[in-house]
Enzyme design. Structure first.
Site, PDB file in Angstrom:
ATOM      1  N   GLU A 113       0.830  -1.217   0.000  1.00 53.06           N
ATOM      2  CA  GLU A 113       0.000   0.000   0.000  1.00 53.06           C
ATOM      3  C   GLU A 113       0.861   1.264   0.000  1.00 53.06           C
ATOM      4  O   GLU A 113       0.352   2.372  -0.117  1.00 53.06           O
ATOM      5  CB  GLU A 113      -0.930  -0.004   1.220  1.00 53.06           C
ATOM      6  CG  GLU A 113      -2.188  -0.825   1.036  1.00 53.06           C
ATOM      7  CD  GLU A 113      -1.911  -2.292   0.775  1.00 53.06           C
ATOM      8  OE1 GLU A 113      -1.132  -2.885   1.544  1.00 53.06           O
ATOM      9  OE2 GLU A 113      -2.443  -2.837  -0.201  1.00 53.06           O
ATOM     10  N   ASN A 133      -0.987  -7.755  -3.880  1.00 57.20           N
ATOM     11  CA  ASN A 133      -1.554  -6.821  -4.852  1.00 57.20           C
ATOM     12  C   ASN A 133      -0.498  -5.932  -5.486  1.00 57.20           C
ATOM     13  O   ASN A 133       0.503  -5.585  -4.866  1.00 57.20           O
ATOM     14  CB  ASN A 133      -2.601  -5.932  -4.188  1.00 57.20           C
ATOM     15  CG  ASN A 133      -2.028  -5.154  -3.025  1.00 57.20           C
ATOM     16  OD1 ASN A 133      -1.813  -5.704  -1.959  1.00 57.20           O
ATOM     17  ND2 ASN A 133      -1.778  -3.862  -3.223  1.00 57.20           N
ATOM     18  N   ASP A 142      -7.542  -4.656  -5.289  1.00 58.89           N
ATOM     19  CA  ASP A 142      -6.734  -5.017  -4.114  1.00 58.89           C
ATOM     20  C   ASP A 142      -7.041  -6.430  -3.629  1.00 58.89           C
ATOM     21  O   ASP A 142      -7.168  -6.668  -2.437  1.00 58.89           O
ATOM     22  CB  ASP A 142      -6.930  -4.019  -2.958  1.00 58.89           C
ATOM     23  CG  ASP A 142      -6.036  -4.380  -1.757  1.00 58.89           C
ATOM     24  OD1 ASP A 142      -4.903  -4.802  -1.986  1.00 58.89           O
ATOM     25  OD2 ASP A 142      -6.508  -4.260  -0.604  1.00 58.89           O
TER      26      ASP A 142
END
Length: 603
Positions: free
Chosen positions: A206, A290, A332
């Site tokens: 992230e 991801n 995601d």
């Protein structure tokens, strides 16, 4: 001449003997851990064993008497954030860990009122600011002693360090820096021991962290190999023979060609989930997560090898196969989840299988020797981003209605970014040939936006609203046949079943709930047979062990993690916590923070 020949033979004999001794010692180190994992007095891995079965053949506690299960002792860690993972039990000692600051406690099962030893590391508090979704830790790993090292406990720490401790004393043996929090790379995973190595993942996709897995020597922490999820083949560990049985999965040069320019350098693919290991094949299995950022418009291409199930040689890290489940992920659906190994009949032949319930709402079963796709089916019939998986190509057939590209308003996507399955460890009953899964049932609306990459800062590019799925609850427990795709039963839960399940030969399935219950179901039909309200919600997994002839069940309590992030940090905006706050807005009405372990036994 005879003397020279004798000398050559002696040297050859010594070399062979030394080589055989080294192989024997490696094999023994491996075998000892496997042997311990098969003993009911121990629970030596987060996954219970190398197959990640999370299954115990004990039946002292069973469907006839589980209603008599009572708490017998408990221990508070003194830490209030979410407690993921579970304790380990080795040779009469329970090893308990906490989320940041990642304290460890050793408790003698003969005297559980007293702490045998404790380890409280001093970490850089800046790690908290770059941790996604609470400051969790998924547990410890254990290695039995050899002539080269004592029995050892391993821990990944949030600030990116890996430590090895003497399991008998808690003394620090070595400490290595694996991840740089200045770049946003943290460690939340559990280490994994195979042969004479401890294997460590990475977190921080992230924040644009390029994911990698690293193997360190148990003896001294020196690096054996490191492999990335993106970039040149050499970095990824791709060589001759990769995907040779399934060339349609893709083979060479794709870790750079499927990205725009150098986007692979900040492309994610971290792996903070679970590993499995086949000691006969000497292969490890795990998933890469991801791609970064979440906003798909900013990274055209398939973004290989994010979202991939890996089968790698444990000795070298080299990949034998890689199967990308969600090329060019738009939601995601980080694929780092549980990998369960089993051997079952497929088309009349006993086959070594790997089963993986993915965040994208699909369950994949592969032949773990060569990566052949055996089956892929929906965890729940409400999954809508994909119509099905083409078993010949391995590609998902998408529904464009649920794409998240910049000029499209995407609403009602199921599952949400939290997935229909997240970090829980699931269980497999080899007698019933059934997997038991704790799942989510959460959908979402998705609004993308553009943003620049800045090292050490969140690099997401989407605003999410999440809410219960079409069936009206946030979670389920399911029993399934991974080969046929048949679901034998399912039970609804008000909140996500985040921590996973444990199955036993007593025909029971145990799991914890976010609102603070530990429950036992009849594994034949899903009937609820017992439950107990814990001091706080559960995001970890239950374990079981035998001590002095008696079976115990243990589980962490301590609400938090991604589903509890709103409760932990007192967030109110429903889009905060990457969308989790809105989905779990009612959780604070049912439980509050608190962390520890509670242990149960029959009267």
């Amino acid at each position: 001449m005879q003397i020279k020949k004798f000398a050559r033979n002696m040297v050859t004999t010594l070399l062979v003997s030394t080589s055989m001794l080294a192989i024997s010692q490696q094999a023994n180190a491996n075998k000892r851990l496997e042997d311990l994992s098969e003993q009911n007095t121990n629970w030596v891995m987060q996954t219970k064993d190398y197959d990640a079965s999370h299954y115990s053949n004990m039946y002292q506690i069973n469907i006839q008497n589980v209603h008599n299960l009572k708490p017998v002792w408990s221990f508070s860690t003194g830490v209030l954030n979410g407690h993921e993972g579970g304790p380990l039990v080795v040779d009469g000692i329970m090893y308990v860990h906490s989320p940041f600051p990642n304290n460890i406690f050793a408790i003698d099962l003969n005297e559980p009122d007293k702490i045998l030893w404790e380890y409280k590391p001093k970490q850089n508090p800046a790690a908290r600011a770059v941790a996604c979704c609470d400051v969790v830790n998924r547990g410890l790993a254990y290695a039995p002693g050899t002539k080269d090292y004592p029995p050892t406990i391993f821990q990944d720490q949030l600030d990116g360090h890996v430590v090895a401790l003497n399991a008998k004393t808690g003394e620090l043996i070595w400490k290595m820096e694996n991840s740089d929090i200045a770049m946003g790379s943290t460690l939340t995973s559990a280490p994994f021991v195979a042969k004479d190595m401890v294997i460590v993942g990475s977190a921080g996709a992230e924040l644009g962290v390029r994911g990698y897995a690293t193997a360190y020597k148990i003896k001294d922490g020196s690096q054996v190999w490191r492999v990335y999820a993106t970039g040149p083949d050499e970095d990824i560990g791709i060589g001759k023979g990769f995907n040779e049985d399934n060339p349609h999965y893709g083979q060479f040069g794709l870790g750079t060609k499927t990205w725009e320019d150098d986007a692979w350098k900040i492309g994610g693919g971290t792996n903070w989930g679970w590993y499995a290991y086949d000691s006969d094949l000497e292969m490890i299995y795990y998933g890469s997560g991801n791609p970064a950022p979440w906003n798909e418009t900013m990274r055209p291409g398939d973004n290989k090898w994010t979202m991939t199930i890996w089968g790698r040689d444990v000795n070298t890290g080299k990949a034998k196969f890689g199967y990308q489940k969600t090329p060019h992920d738009e939601w995601d659906y980080a694929g780092v989840n549980y990998m369960g190994l089993s051997e079952q009949m497929v088309k009349g032949k006993m086959t070594k299988l790997l089963t993986h319930p993915d965040r994208n709402g699909l369950v994949y079963t592969l032949n773990r020797e060569n990566g052949d796709l055996v089956n892929a089916f929906k965890i729940d019939d409400t999954v809508n981003w994909v119509k099905k998986v083409d078993l010949k190509t391995g590609l998902p057939i998408r529904d464009p209605e649920y794409s998240t590209h910049m000029d499209h308003e995407a609403k009602g996507i199921c599952p949400s970014a939290m997935g229909y399955h997240n970090q829980g460890i699931e269980s497999y009953d080899p007698v019933k040939k059934t997997f038991f899964m704790g799942t989510n049932h959460i959908c979402m609306d998705w609004e993308p936006f553009m943003l620049p990459y800045r090292a050490g800062q969140f690099f997401v590019g989407a605003t999410l609203n999440m809410y219960p799925g079409p069936k009206g609850t946030l979670g389920q427990v399911k029993a399934m046949d991974s080969v046929t795709g048949e679901f034998k039963w399912e039970v609804a839960e008000k909140f996500a079943v985040w921590g996973g399940t444990m199955a036993t030969a007593g025909d029971l399935v145990f799991y914890g709930t976010l609102d603070g219950y530990i429950k036992a179901l009849n594994s034949k039909n899903g009937e609820e047979l017992w439950k107990f309200k814990l001091p706080s919600g559960v995001i970890g997994h239950p374990i079981t062990y035998k001590h002095k002839g008696k079976q115990f069940v243990a589980i962490y309590y301590g609400v938090g993690g991604w589903p509890g992030v709103g409760l932990v940090f007192d967030l109110q905006d429903p889009t905060a916590g990457l969308g989790a706050v809105g989905a779990f807005k009612e959780l604070a009405h049912y439980t509050q923070m608190g962390g520890g372990v509670m242990v149960f036994a029959l009267d």
